[in-house]
Design an enzyme around this catalytic site. Structure first.
Site, short mmCIF file in Angstrom:
data_model
loop_
_atom_site.label_atom_id
_atom_site.label_comp_id
_atom_site.label_asym_id
_atom_site.label_seq_id
_atom_site.Cartn_x
_atom_site.Cartn_y
_atom_site.Cartn_z
N GLY A 211 -2.05 0.40 -13.37
CA GLY A 211 -1.95 1.17 -12.13
C GLY A 211 -0.77 2.10 -12.14
O GLY A 211 -0.14 2.31 -13.18
N ASN A 212 -0.50 2.71 -11.02
CA ASN A 212 0.67 3.59 -10.89
C ASN A 212 1.19 3.49 -9.46
O ASN A 212 0.50 2.99 -8.58
CB ASN A 212 0.29 5.03 -11.27
CG ASN A 212 -0.74 5.61 -10.32
OD1 ASN A 212 -0.44 5.87 -9.17
ND2 ASN A 212 -1.97 5.79 -10.80
N PRO A 213 2.43 3.95 -9.22
CA PRO A 213 3.03 3.70 -7.90
C PRO A 213 2.65 4.69 -6.79
O PRO A 213 3.34 4.76 -5.78
CB PRO A 213 4.54 3.79 -8.20
CG PRO A 213 4.64 4.67 -9.37
CD PRO A 213 3.38 4.58 -10.14
N SER A 214 1.54 5.41 -6.93
CA SER A 214 1.17 6.36 -5.88
C SER A 214 0.96 5.63 -4.55
O SER A 214 0.23 4.65 -4.47
CB SER A 214 -0.12 7.09 -6.28
OG SER A 214 -0.60 7.82 -5.16
#
Ligand code: C5P
Length: 398
Positions: A211-214
């Site tokens: 995932g990513n921190p968006s």
């Protein structure tokens, strides 16, 4: 911040329901958003909440009595109705609904409903039996047919102790309905805009993902700004830490592939696609069916590219992309604009702490297909959203 509510004149009708106290919250939110709120109360409403409270919140006179000689509204008793951009009755009792349906104008509020040419929104709140009674349902159907907008009550515990449909709708729903009505005259009225937001998650096994921190804040701000300017918005959202905004179609997705499918469906007949989502560039080649054990000292995952949703989206709609860059911002963004055949690219410098992921502000440079480069100062994400939409308007066919 300019919103659909700024400088709008709103009549807020309040009737005698236990939910009348919630009108204070609505009045406060409308006032804070820059609207002029003229509260009109029925006699029964004044038993539940004091006119003084609503007057203090709005900073404006509260009308209660048609025959009050001291009131500024008495002489020209339809002036309130004429000045309104929208009339909202929240809460609306069965009695108010019945009198409105019958065209009775025996107090300041029903008189305003009869005299106004502005759109009218009713948010009913009452006992479940009263709400379900065929008389009330017939009255609501009559009003709907006349163009009234009804914000349906919610299901839940009622003042009587019973559980059923009759609680005043969530304030966010009522605010969304008001914004939507006012936005109809906005500069994006009639346009269909698809916005993606959040960060996709690519599963590794049943309990892990890449995932990513968006946070989704930038995409949600664009969707809300477009809604407030009159657009019909579809928000395709990968996991984000935000509640779904009212007044738009929301399509939740998890992976890049799901997002691609949702985009393909949503762009049919759209005027613009704005891809603010942080889409994973790679996904595991295969997803383990069972949780991967940590017996081995090292683990290698084989990753394959995800589809480039934006580059592959084809149609007559305008395309807006984002470029999160850490160096040679403008040059790299220009390359992406060309490769993905975009109309506008929003480049942001992710090395700046006040900009990009998670925060409420963003510092971006807008670049368009004509080669115009417009660096913007540090702004709130909502302000950035409006700047992007201003630029989009230039390229939208009129
Ligand atoms: O090439 P890059 O990932 O930097 O491009 C970013 C832009 O492309 C963003 O607007 C993003 O939403 C979109 N994108 C996409 N599909 C991908 C990766 C990025 O649509 N697989």
């Amino acid at each position: 911040m300019e919103t659909a509510l700024t400088n709008k004149t709103i009549v807020l009708g309040v009737t005698g329901s236990i939910a009348a106290y919630k009108a204070a919250d609505i009045a406060s939110r409308l006032t804070k958003a820059g609207a002029k709120v003229n509260v009109v109360m029925t006699e029964a409403a004044t038993r539940f909440i004091s006119p003084l409270a609503l007057r203090s919140i709005t900073g404006r006179a509260v009308a209660t009595d048609m025959f009050d000689l001291e009131s500024q509204y008495t002489i020209e008793h339809i002036s309130l109705a004429e000045a309104a951009d929208v009339v909202v009755v929240a809460p609306a009792t069965a009695s108010l609904i019945a009198r409105a349906a019958a065209g009775i104008s025996d107090d300041m509020l029903t008189l305003t409903l009869l005299a106004t040419k502005a759109p009218i929104i009713l948010a009913p709140a009452m006992n479940v039996n009263m709400f379900e009674n065929s008389v009330t349902q017939e009255n609501l159907a009559k009003l709907k047919a006349r163009g009234f907008i009804i914000v349906d009550p919610a299901h839940g515990r009622l003042a009587s102790g019973r559980v059923g449909k009759g609680r005043l709708a969530d304030i966010d729903q009522i605010m969304g309905a008001i914004q939507q009505v006012l936005a109809k005259s906005g500069d994006l009225a009639g346009k269909k805009i698809v916005v993606t937001a959040g960060g996709t998650r690519e599963p590794i096994d049943p309990v892990r993902h890449i995932g990513n921190p968006s946070s989704g804040k930038m995409g949600y701000a664009i969707a809300q700004a477009a809604r407030d300017r009159g657009a019909k918005v579809t928000l395709i959202t990968a996991p984000a830490s935000l509640l779904p905004p009212p007044g738009m179609a929301v399509m939740p997705v998890k992976t890049a592939l799901e997002m691609k499918q949702a985009v393909t469906k949503a762009v049919k007949g759209a005027d613009a696609l704005i891809m603010a989502a942080a889409v994973a560039d790679y996904q595991p080649k295969s997803v383990a069916r069972a949780k991967i054990k940590k017996d081995a000292l090292a683990l290698t995952l084989e990753l394959v590219r995800t589809p480039d949703i934006l580059a592959e989206a084809k149609g007559k709609f305008l395309k807006v992309g984002f470029a999160a860059e850490s160096e040679d911002i403008v040059a790299n963004a220009k390359k992406k604009l060309k490769n993905k055949q975009l109309d506008i690219i929003v480049a942001n410098d992710i090395t700046d702490k006040k900009s990009g992921f998670g925060v409420d502000t963003n510092k971006v440079t807008l670049i368009d297909k004509k080669g115009k480069v417009e660096p913007l100062p540090l702004l709130s994400k909502r302000e950035v959203a409006d700047k992007i939409l201003d630029k989009l308007l230039v390229f939208l066919p009129h």
